[in-house]
Design a protein around this motif. Structure first.
Motif, PDB file in Angstrom:
ATOM      1  N   GLU A 204       0.890  -1.016  -0.183  1.00 19.93           N
ATOM      2  CA  GLU A 204       0.013   0.096   0.043  1.00 19.93           C
ATOM      3  C   GLU A 204       0.839   1.261   0.035  1.00 19.93           C
ATOM      4  O   GLU A 204       0.639   2.349  -0.717  1.00 19.93           O
ATOM      5  CB  GLU A 204      -0.950   0.067   1.373  1.00 19.93           C
ATOM      6  CG  GLU A 204      -1.862  -1.098   1.013  1.00 19.93           C
ATOM      7  CD  GLU A 204      -2.773  -1.324   2.297  1.00 19.93           C
ATOM      8  OE1 GLU A 204      -2.413  -0.570   3.399  1.00 19.93           O
ATOM      9  OE2 GLU A 204      -3.728  -2.029   2.515  1.00 19.93           O
ATOM     10  N   SER A 205       1.937   1.169   0.768  1.00 17.59           N
ATOM     11  CA  SER A 205       2.799   2.434   0.761  1.00 17.59           C
ATOM     12  C   SER A 205       3.459   2.591  -0.545  1.00 17.59           C
ATOM     13  O   SER A 205       3.509   3.869  -1.065  1.00 17.59           O
ATOM     14  CB  SER A 205       3.901   2.141   1.790  1.00 17.59           C
ATOM     15  OG  SER A 205       4.842   3.447   1.847  1.00 17.59           O
ATOM     16  N   ALA A 206       3.580   1.511  -1.319  1.00 19.93           N
ATOM     17  CA  ALA A 206       4.371   1.637  -2.501  1.00 19.93           C
ATOM     18  C   ALA A 206       3.304   2.084  -3.571  1.00 19.93           C
ATOM     19  O   ALA A 206       3.722   2.963  -4.513  1.00 19.93           O
ATOM     20  CB  ALA A 206       5.125   0.284  -3.257  1.00 19.93           C
ATOM     21  N   ALA A 207       2.215   1.621  -3.530  1.00 15.99           N
ATOM     22  CA  ALA A 207       1.108   2.178  -4.259  1.00 15.99           C
ATOM     23  C   ALA A 207       0.831   3.632  -4.184  1.00 15.99           C
ATOM     24  O   ALA A 207       0.558   4.424  -5.112  1.00 15.99           O
ATOM     25  CB  ALA A 207      -0.247   1.412  -4.249  1.00 15.99           C
ATOM     26  N   ARG A 208       1.017   4.006  -2.946  1.00 16.47           N
ATOM     27  CA  ARG A 208       0.857   5.557  -2.610  1.00 16.47           C
ATOM     28  C   ARG A 208       2.000   6.286  -3.066  1.00 16.47           C
ATOM     29  O   ARG A 208       2.022   7.821  -2.974  1.00 16.47           O
ATOM     30  CB  ARG A 208       0.365   5.719  -1.321  1.00 16.47           C
ATOM     31  CG  ARG A 208      -1.011   5.253  -0.660  1.00 16.47           C
ATOM     32  CD  ARG A 208      -1.309   5.851   0.672  1.00 16.47           C
ATOM     33  NE  ARG A 208      -0.251   5.315   1.599  1.00 16.47           N
ATOM     34  CZ  ARG A 208      -0.223   4.301   2.420  1.00 16.47           C
ATOM     35  NH1 ARG A 208      -1.189   3.595   2.379  1.00 16.47           N
ATOM     36  NH2 ARG A 208       0.775   3.959   3.245  1.00 16.47           N
TER      37      ARG A 208
END
Length: 255
Positions: free
Chosen positions: A91-95
């Motif tokens: 999720e952090s990478a997607a954001r």
């Protein structure tokens, strides 16, 4: 570790639910945990079930990881935490978050047999989210169905924890706990098998972190007096003994 260098806390906790052959209760447990505003995600670890525990958990909205064979509670917890952290990284990478800006969520450990009473677990998360404790432990009321044990394992765990840390827990074997990330790190790798709760308390306290017991209105399936219940308690006693001895407890020494 318990000083001013505490990392900022995430806004929600991630629930990890280790279970085996809980098809009749896991759906209600997951639904109750997911209803809590403090919970951001629920990961269920099906530890080698022979029934449709995994399917029921998935239907209730949990992210499910399955062990092809039973590996024990500690291994299931570690698998669940690893899944939580993997999802957080995704999720952090997607954001496209900047490095170091995302904070791992505190962890809520939940037994799979609580069914609807798991809705009471919110009080366990609040001191950790508020930064008032690094680990909370649920203390349960008298159970509707009495268990078949005589308290040997509880006394062993409580006495060993007190000898090693000075802390005498009310319910040392309680599996419902909320941990700040720093507390989980202090206790890793987890003690194997049924020694995990006893070792968690010792390791977290020895790291200089704060532990708080919190009353929770929870009801779970208790072990009976039949041979299965006796085998379970014998395995508990063995694992708690090993966890304590590996942390320096010497019951044969006085003083």
């Amino acid at each position: 570790m318990a000083g001013a260098d505490r990392a900022p806390m995430a806004a929600h906790v991630a629930a990890v639910v280790p279970c085996k052959d809980e098809a009749d209760r896991i759906g209600a447990t997951v639904a109750a945990v997911r209803s809590l505003p403090q919970v951001g995600r629920v990961v269920v670890v099906d530890d080698g079930s022979s029934d449709d525990t995994a399917e029921r958990a998935r239907e209730a909205g949990a992210d499910v990881v399955s062990h092809p064979r039973n590996r024990g509670k500690a291994a299931a917890l570690e698998t669940g935490v690893a899944r939580v952290r993997a999802l957080e990284r995704e999720e952090s990478a997607a954001r496209d978050d900047a490095p170091g800006t995302a904070h791992p969520a505190p962890l809520l450990f939940v037994d799979g047999d609580l069914a609807g009473t798991a809705v009471s677990l919110g009080v366990l998360t609040e001191p950790v989210l508020a930064g008032e404790a690094e680990m909370t432990i649920a203390t349960l009321p008298a159970q509707i169905t009495a268990g078949g044990g005589r308290g040997f394992v509880v006394r062993l765990a409580r006495g060993g924890i007190q000898r090693l840390t000075g802390f005498s827990p009310v319910q040392p074997l309680s599996g419902m706990r909320c941990l700040a990330p720093v507390a989980y790190e202090a206790a890793s790798p987890l003690a194997p098998g049924w020694g995990v709760e006893t070792a968690l308390t010792v390791d977290v306290l020895r790291a200089g972190l704060r532990v708080l017991e919190v009353p929770c209105e929870l009801q779970h399936r208790v072990s009976g007096r039949d041979w299965r219940g006796q085998v379970h308690r014998a395995e508990q006693y063995r694992d708690v003994w090993r966890a304590l001895v590996r942390r320096g407890w010497r019951p044969w020494q006085r003083g």
